[in-house]
Scaffold this active site. Sequence first.
Site, PDB file in Angstrom:
ATOM      1  N   HIS A   1     100.914  60.645  67.476  1.00  0.00           N
ATOM      2  CA  HIS A   1     100.091  59.730  66.673  1.00  0.00           C
ATOM      3  C   HIS A   1     100.677  58.316  66.653  1.00  0.00           C
ATOM      4  CE1 HIS A   1      98.173  63.348  64.330  1.00  0.00           C
ATOM      5  NE2 HIS A   1      97.668  63.185  65.539  1.00  0.00           N
TER       6      HIS A   1
ATOM      7  N   CYS B   1      98.112  45.643  71.042  1.00  0.00           N
ATOM      8  CA  CYS B   1      96.962  44.745  71.198  1.00  0.00           C
ATOM      9  C   CYS B   1      95.708  45.587  71.384  1.00  0.00           C
ATOM     10  CB  CYS B   1      97.165  43.820  72.399  1.00  0.00           C
ATOM     11  SG  CYS B   1      95.686  42.812  72.705  1.00  0.00           S
TER      12      CYS B   1
ATOM     13  N   TYR C   1      99.965  49.796  56.042  1.00  0.00           N
ATOM     14  CA  TYR C   1     101.051  50.064  57.000  1.00  0.00           C
ATOM     15  C   TYR C   1     102.280  49.208  56.713  1.00  0.00           C
ATOM     16  CZ  TYR C   1      98.183  53.391  59.368  1.00  0.00           C
ATOM     17  OH  TYR C   1      97.436  54.514  59.635  1.00  0.00           O
TER      18      TYR C   1
ATOM     19  N   GLU D   1     104.724  75.715  51.955  1.00  0.00           N
ATOM     20  CA  GLU D   1     103.883  76.882  51.661  1.00  0.00           C
ATOM     21  C   GLU D   1     102.962  77.095  52.857  1.00  0.00           C
ATOM     22  OE1 GLU D   1     100.771  74.504  48.801  1.00  0.00           O
ATOM     23  OE2 GLU D   1     102.659  75.245  47.967  1.00  0.00           O
TER      24      GLU D   1
HETATM   25  C1  BJW Z   1     106.539  70.239  53.154  1.00  0.00           C
HETATM   26  C2  BJW Z   1     107.339  69.585  52.232  1.00  0.00           C
HETATM   27  C3  BJW Z   1     108.731  69.821  52.292  1.00  0.00           C
HETATM   28  C4  BJW Z   1     105.278  69.054  51.853  1.00  0.00           C
HETATM   29  N1  BJW Z   1     109.226  70.645  53.222  1.00  0.00           N
HETATM   30  N2  BJW Z   1     107.037  71.044  54.063  1.00  0.00           N
HETATM   31  C5  BJW Z   1      85.994  69.091  63.103  1.00  0.00           C
HETATM   32  C6  BJW Z   1      86.698  70.115  63.704  1.00  0.00           C
HETATM   33  C7  BJW Z   1      87.787  69.859  64.539  1.00  0.00           C
HETATM   34  C8  BJW Z   1      88.203  68.552  64.771  1.00  0.00           C
HETATM   35  C9  BJW Z   1      87.515  67.529  64.166  1.00  0.00           C
HETATM   36  C10 BJW Z   1      86.418  67.793  63.364  1.00  0.00           C
HETATM   37  N3  BJW Z   1      85.946  66.605  62.909  1.00  0.00           N
HETATM   38  C11 BJW Z   1      86.712  65.611  63.410  1.00  0.00           C
HETATM   39  C12 BJW Z   1      87.668  66.165  64.185  1.00  0.00           C
HETATM   40  C13 BJW Z   1      88.742  65.460  64.912  1.00  0.00           C
HETATM   41  C14 BJW Z   1      89.783  64.841  63.976  1.00  0.00           C
HETATM   42  C15 BJW Z   1      90.224  65.888  62.954  1.00  0.00           C
HETATM   43  O1  BJW Z   1      91.068  66.716  63.192  1.00  0.00           O
HETATM   44  N4  BJW Z   1      89.685  65.850  61.755  1.00  0.00           N
HETATM   45  C16 BJW Z   1      90.018  66.864  60.752  1.00  0.00           C
HETATM   46  C17 BJW Z   1      90.419  66.207  59.446  1.00  0.00           C
HETATM   47  C18 BJW Z   1      88.851  67.817  60.646  1.00  0.00           C
HETATM   48  N5  BJW Z   1      90.914  64.475  64.818  1.00  0.00           N
HETATM   49  C19 BJW Z   1      90.945  63.306  65.453  1.00  0.00           C
HETATM   50  O2  BJW Z   1      90.086  62.451  65.326  1.00  0.00           O
HETATM   51  C20 BJW Z   1      92.112  63.087  66.405  1.00  0.00           C
HETATM   52  N6  BJW Z   1      91.625  62.717  67.688  1.00  0.00           N
HETATM   53  C21 BJW Z   1      90.948  63.577  68.464  1.00  0.00           C
HETATM   54  O3  BJW Z   1      90.694  64.723  68.135  1.00  0.00           O
HETATM   55  O4  BJW Z   1      90.593  63.037  69.686  1.00  0.00           O
HETATM   56  C22 BJW Z   1      89.869  63.864  70.597  1.00  0.00           C
HETATM   57  C23 BJW Z   1      90.770  64.305  71.718  1.00  0.00           C
HETATM   58  C24 BJW Z   1      91.770  65.232  71.483  1.00  0.00           C
HETATM   59  C25 BJW Z   1      92.567  65.654  72.533  1.00  0.00           C
HETATM   60  C26 BJW Z   1      92.390  65.140  73.791  1.00  0.00           C
HETATM   61  C27 BJW Z   1      91.387  64.225  74.025  1.00  0.00           C
HETATM   62  C28 BJW Z   1      90.569  63.799  72.981  1.00  0.00           C
HETATM   63  C29 BJW Z   1      93.017  61.976  65.899  1.00  0.00           C
HETATM   64  C30 BJW Z   1      93.744  62.369  64.655  1.00  0.00           C
HETATM   65  C31 BJW Z   1      94.547  61.187  64.141  1.00  0.00           C
HETATM   66  C32 BJW Z   1      95.268  61.507  62.847  1.00  0.00           C
HETATM   67  N7  BJW Z   1      95.821  60.317  62.317  1.00  0.00           N
HETATM   68  C33 BJW Z   1      96.639  60.372  61.128  1.00  0.00           C
HETATM   69  C34 BJW Z   1      97.064  58.932  60.767  1.00  0.00           C
HETATM   70  C35 BJW Z   1      98.127  58.450  61.793  1.00  0.00           C
HETATM   71  C36 BJW Z   1      98.809  57.214  61.385  1.00  0.00           C
HETATM   72  C37 BJW Z   1      99.440  57.306  60.011  1.00  0.00           C
HETATM   73  O5  BJW Z   1     100.426  58.032  59.804  1.00  0.00           O
HETATM   74  O6  BJW Z   1      98.913  56.643  59.121  1.00  0.00           O
HETATM   75  O7  BJW Z   1      97.791  61.188  61.349  1.00  0.00           O
HETATM   76  S1  BJW Z   1      95.848  61.188  59.733  1.00  0.00           S
HETATM   77  C38 BJW Z   1      97.290  62.012  59.146  1.00  0.00           C
HETATM   78  O8  BJW Z   1      97.151  63.452  59.317  1.00  0.00           O
HETATM   79  C39 BJW Z   1      98.422  61.568  60.103  1.00  0.00           C
HETATM   80  C40 BJW Z   1      99.184  62.852  60.261  1.00  0.00           C
HETATM   81  O9  BJW Z   1      99.982  62.802  61.430  1.00  0.00           O
HETATM   82  C41 BJW Z   1      98.101  63.893  60.303  1.00  0.00           C
HETATM   83  C42 BJW Z   1      98.565  65.291  59.993  1.00  0.00           C
HETATM   84  O10 BJW Z   1      99.046  65.382  58.700  1.00  0.00           O
HETATM   85  P1  BJW Z   1     100.271  66.348  58.375  1.00  0.00           P
HETATM   86  O11 BJW Z   1     101.501  65.847  59.021  1.00  0.00           O
HETATM   87  O12 BJW Z   1      99.920  67.747  58.623  1.00  0.00           O
HETATM   88  O13 BJW Z   1     100.448  66.046  56.796  1.00  0.00           O
HETATM   89  P2  BJW Z   1      99.736  66.768  55.540  1.00  0.00           P
HETATM   90  O14 BJW Z   1      99.929  65.894  54.381  1.00  0.00           O
HETATM   91  O15 BJW Z   1      98.382  67.201  55.863  1.00  0.00           O
HETATM   92  O16 BJW Z   1     100.596  68.113  55.352  1.00  0.00           O
HETATM   93  C43 BJW Z   1     101.945  68.074  54.907  1.00  0.00           C
HETATM   94  C44 BJW Z   1     102.518  69.475  54.954  1.00  0.00           C
HETATM   95  O17 BJW Z   1     103.892  69.394  54.621  1.00  0.00           O
HETATM   96  C45 BJW Z   1     101.857  70.457  53.982  1.00  0.00           C
HETATM   97  O18 BJW Z   1     101.644  71.701  54.632  1.00  0.00           O
HETATM   98  C46 BJW Z   1     102.906  70.611  52.872  1.00  0.00           C
HETATM   99  O19 BJW Z   1     102.909  71.900  52.267  1.00  0.00           O
HETATM  100  C47 BJW Z   1     104.180  70.382  53.652  1.00  0.00           C
HETATM  101  N8  BJW Z   1     105.333  69.882  52.857  1.00  0.00           N
HETATM  102  N9  BJW Z   1     106.610  68.842  51.388  1.00  0.00           N
HETATM  103  C48 BJW Z   1     108.430  71.250  54.064  1.00  0.00           C
HETATM  104  N10 BJW Z   1     109.653  69.233  51.386  1.00  0.00           N
END
Ligand code: BJW
Length: 227
Positions: free
Chosen positions: A105, A113, A52, A198
């Site tokens: 997030h 803390c 981070y 995409e």
């Molecule tokens: C472009 C581009 C350009 C590139 N122009 N586009 C099985 C089924 C369902 C759920 C689960 C499961 N097993 C576990 C879970 C839950 C889990 C989960 O979803 N896991 C999956 C992997 C399966 N989720 C959780 O644990 C979450 N909590 C939860 O569910 O709690 C329960 C609850 C929910 C609701 C109410 C009450 C309780 C927590 C998730 C936390 C995610 N944390 C992170 C790290 C945060 C800190 C940090 O930044 O380090 O968040 S992980 C990471 O992924 C980060 C992001 O915000 C998140 C999403 O990623 P994002 O933004 O989509 O990025 P990419 O890289 O995946 O995609 C980029 C996109 O951009 C692509 O499409 C490219 O094509 C595009 N792109 N260049 C336009 N120039």
Amino acid sequence: MNIVILTGAGISAESGLGTFRDKGGLWETADWRDLATPEGFSRDPGLVHDFYNMRRARVRAARPNAAHAALARLQADGRHAVTLVTQNVDDLHERAGAAGVIHMHGTHLVALCAACAHRWPAPDQMAPADTCPECRGTARPDVVWFGEQPYHMDMIVSALAGCDLFVAIGTSGVVYPAAGFVEIATRTGADTLELNLEPGERASDFAAGRFGPATQVVPAWVDEMLA
Ligand code: BJW
């Protein structure tokens, strides 16, 4: 029109901030189990702080791009009520002029803390020895890791329930609960649009999609909304 916009790492890609799951993305060279879970932080807090600290430095050096600016313009125009929800932990929407951004997030520009949930501005470098100024508990970045509950979910779900249009920008549609927002919006009768480099994992759930770099497709879409 009531519009809910969800942004992901792709909107900040052209500002020089890495995405997670693309080729060359953050998870290609590092394991999310070590860097983005509470268990990983307990095992090796130094490794997580280094990750981070590196990303915080990149964010401080980055500038908002034309896509961030276009969304701020759409919001400021006032013709539409725009709720901006981001999964990103950077502050590029705010620096482009957006208001009331919902960081589901968290943000790594804030320290949290782990014991009493007190928050304070994160220093450039955080380290395992850092403690809470209030209770001396363990200091961590104020971000939501896997297995933790995303922030402001009530507010987000109620915005989705009242929206006419849901737009997802630059997100892969892999991580829940954000990946399920399109379903909630569709169920409530809203139109849905994906703007992405995409098609993402949930592309078939959207009524429409436009594909290309965010700095091109987002300003073009905003121009249409304001025409
Ligand atoms: C472009 C581009 C350009 C590139 N122009 N586009 C099985 C089924 C369902 C759920 C689960 C499961 N097993 C576990 C879970 C839950 C889990 C989960 O979803 N896991 C999956 C992997 C399966 N989720 C959780 O644990 C979450 N909590 C939860 O569910 O709690 C329960 C609850 C929910 C609701 C109410 C009450 C309780 C927590 C998730 C936390 C995610 N944390 C992170 C790290 C945060 C800190 C940090 O930044 O380090 O968040 S992980 C990471 O992924 C980060 C992001 O915000 C998140 C999403 O990623 P994002 O933004 O989509 O990025 P990419 O890289 O995946 O995609 C980029 C996109 O951009 C692509 O499409 C490219 O094509 C595009 N792109 N260049 C336009 N120039």
